[in-house]
Design a protein around this motif. Structure first.
Motif, PDB file in Angstrom:
ATOM      1  N   UNK A  47      -4.371  -4.879   5.132  1.00 37.18           N
ATOM      2  CA  UNK A  47      -4.134  -4.729   3.590  1.00 37.18           C
ATOM      3  C   UNK A  47      -5.315  -3.756   2.940  1.00 37.18           C
ATOM      4  N   UNK A  48      -6.331  -4.378   3.165  1.00 39.77           N
ATOM      5  CA  UNK A  48      -7.327  -3.900   2.468  1.00 39.77           C
ATOM      6  C   UNK A  48      -7.774  -2.384   3.354  1.00 39.77           C
ATOM      7  N   UNK A  76     -15.457  -6.580   4.360  1.00 36.23           N
ATOM      8  CA  UNK A  76     -16.035  -7.168   3.133  1.00 36.23           C
ATOM      9  C   UNK A  76     -15.566  -8.727   3.072  1.00 36.23           C
ATOM     10  N   UNK A  77     -14.535  -8.956   3.701  1.00 34.65           N
ATOM     11  CA  UNK A  77     -13.820 -10.357   3.715  1.00 34.65           C
ATOM     12  C   UNK A  77     -14.973 -11.482   4.214  1.00 34.65           C
ATOM     13  N   UNK A 136       0.931  -1.283  -0.049  1.00 35.61           N
ATOM     14  CA  UNK A 136      -0.104   0.042   0.036  1.00 35.61           C
ATOM     15  C   UNK A 136       0.968   1.220  -0.072  1.00 35.61           C
ATOM     16  N   UNK A 163      -5.437   0.107   2.152  1.00 34.32           N
ATOM     17  CA  UNK A 163      -5.693   0.517   0.867  1.00 34.32           C
ATOM     18  C   UNK A 163      -6.957   1.466   0.808  1.00 34.32           C
ATOM     19  N   UNK A 164      -7.954   1.080   1.711  1.00 31.22           N
ATOM     20  CA  UNK A 164      -9.022   2.306   1.453  1.00 31.22           C
ATOM     21  C   UNK A 164      -8.908   3.627   2.138  1.00 31.22           C
ATOM     22  N   UNK A 192     -14.805  -1.657   4.173  1.00 32.17           N
ATOM     23  CA  UNK A 192     -13.939  -2.118   3.390  1.00 32.17           C
ATOM     24  C   UNK A 192     -13.191  -3.527   3.901  1.00 32.17           C
TER      25      UNK A 192
END
Lengths: 133, 104
Positions: free
Chosen positions: A109-110, A130-131, A32, A113-114, A127
């Motif tokens: 990581x997500x 969402x997993x 990221x 990123x967001x 976000x």
């Protein structure tokens, strides 16, 4: 490990294993980048596997951002100790820290990123989660 | 007055579409997905991608959804972009794919 280069949401990684926490933080940094405040903590006060509230509080402090902080945790104690750490924060900060219901590595990581796109705390949490959606 | 027409013009953009072949070895795995979504988030336009021209379309601003597409090397990525900055957004995501996301 920290960066305060922006007003982006900070990310805190809490694992029972300091190696997992540090490794997940490495992945965030490499994938990221450094536009997101980031801190990790892992292990109990004796250096064994576990988590401790003081370490989590210090990580929140390191990754602090006016936009808030999203915490990614692994198992049981990491979550309860993180919730305890959040309760110990000053009242004006408490509302800006959330524990995400997401896998620790992928979620970190997500979430980062967001956050790197300037998204608010609620979007960062959503976000990451969402997993499990 | 004329407000209705202005509003409608601002909200109804014709989607721009284009496609590009994934050249990087790992395809659209974790790291490229993150790069793509970071790039996409820099634009106001709605950006979607698909493995076929007819969809199904995936939100290119969601790293989780983009990773779930599991597009391999050699796959053709179709983009559908809608919004005021669609042209620039489309150019940016296509450049990223052509460049192999900066990877070999």
């Amino acid at each position: 490990m920290s960066s305060s280069s922006s007003g982006n949401v900070g990310i805190v990684i809490v694992s029972h294993s300091p190696k997992i926490a540090e490794g997940a933080a490495d992945m965030v940094r490499q994938m990221v980048g450094s536009a997101v405040p980031l801190a990790w903590t892992g292990g109990d006060v004796d250096g064994g596997l576990g988590t401790n509230v003081a370490g989590i509080l210090a990580a929140i402090e390191t990754a602090w951002s006016p936009a808030g902080v999203a915490i990614l945790v692994d198992l049981g104690g990491a979550e309860t100790n993180s919730e305890m750490a959040v309760e110990m924060l000053a009242e004006d900060r408490r509302a800006r820290v959330v524990v995400c219901n997401a896998p620790v590595v992928e979620g970190a990581v997500i979430a980062a990123t967001e956050s790197s796109g300037g998204s608010p705390l609620a979007a960062v949490k959503r976000s990451a989660e969402e997993f499990y959606a | 007055m004329h407000d209705g027409n202005v509003t409608r013009a601002a909200q109804t953009f014709v989607p721009l579409t284009a496609s590009a072949v994934l050249v990087n070895k790992v395809g659209l795995h974790a790291r490229p997905s993150v790069k793509l979504t970071q790039c996409a988030k820099g634009f106001a336009a709605k950006i979607e991608l698909a493995l076929a021209a007819g969809g199904p379309w995936t939100d290119a601003k969601s790293p989780v959804k983009v990773m779930r597409v599991k597009a391999p090397q050699g796959a053709t990525l179709h983009f559908r972009v809608t919004g005021s900055d669609a042209k620039a957004a489309l150019a940016a995501v296509l450049a990223l794919v052509h460049d192999g996301f900066g990877e070999a």
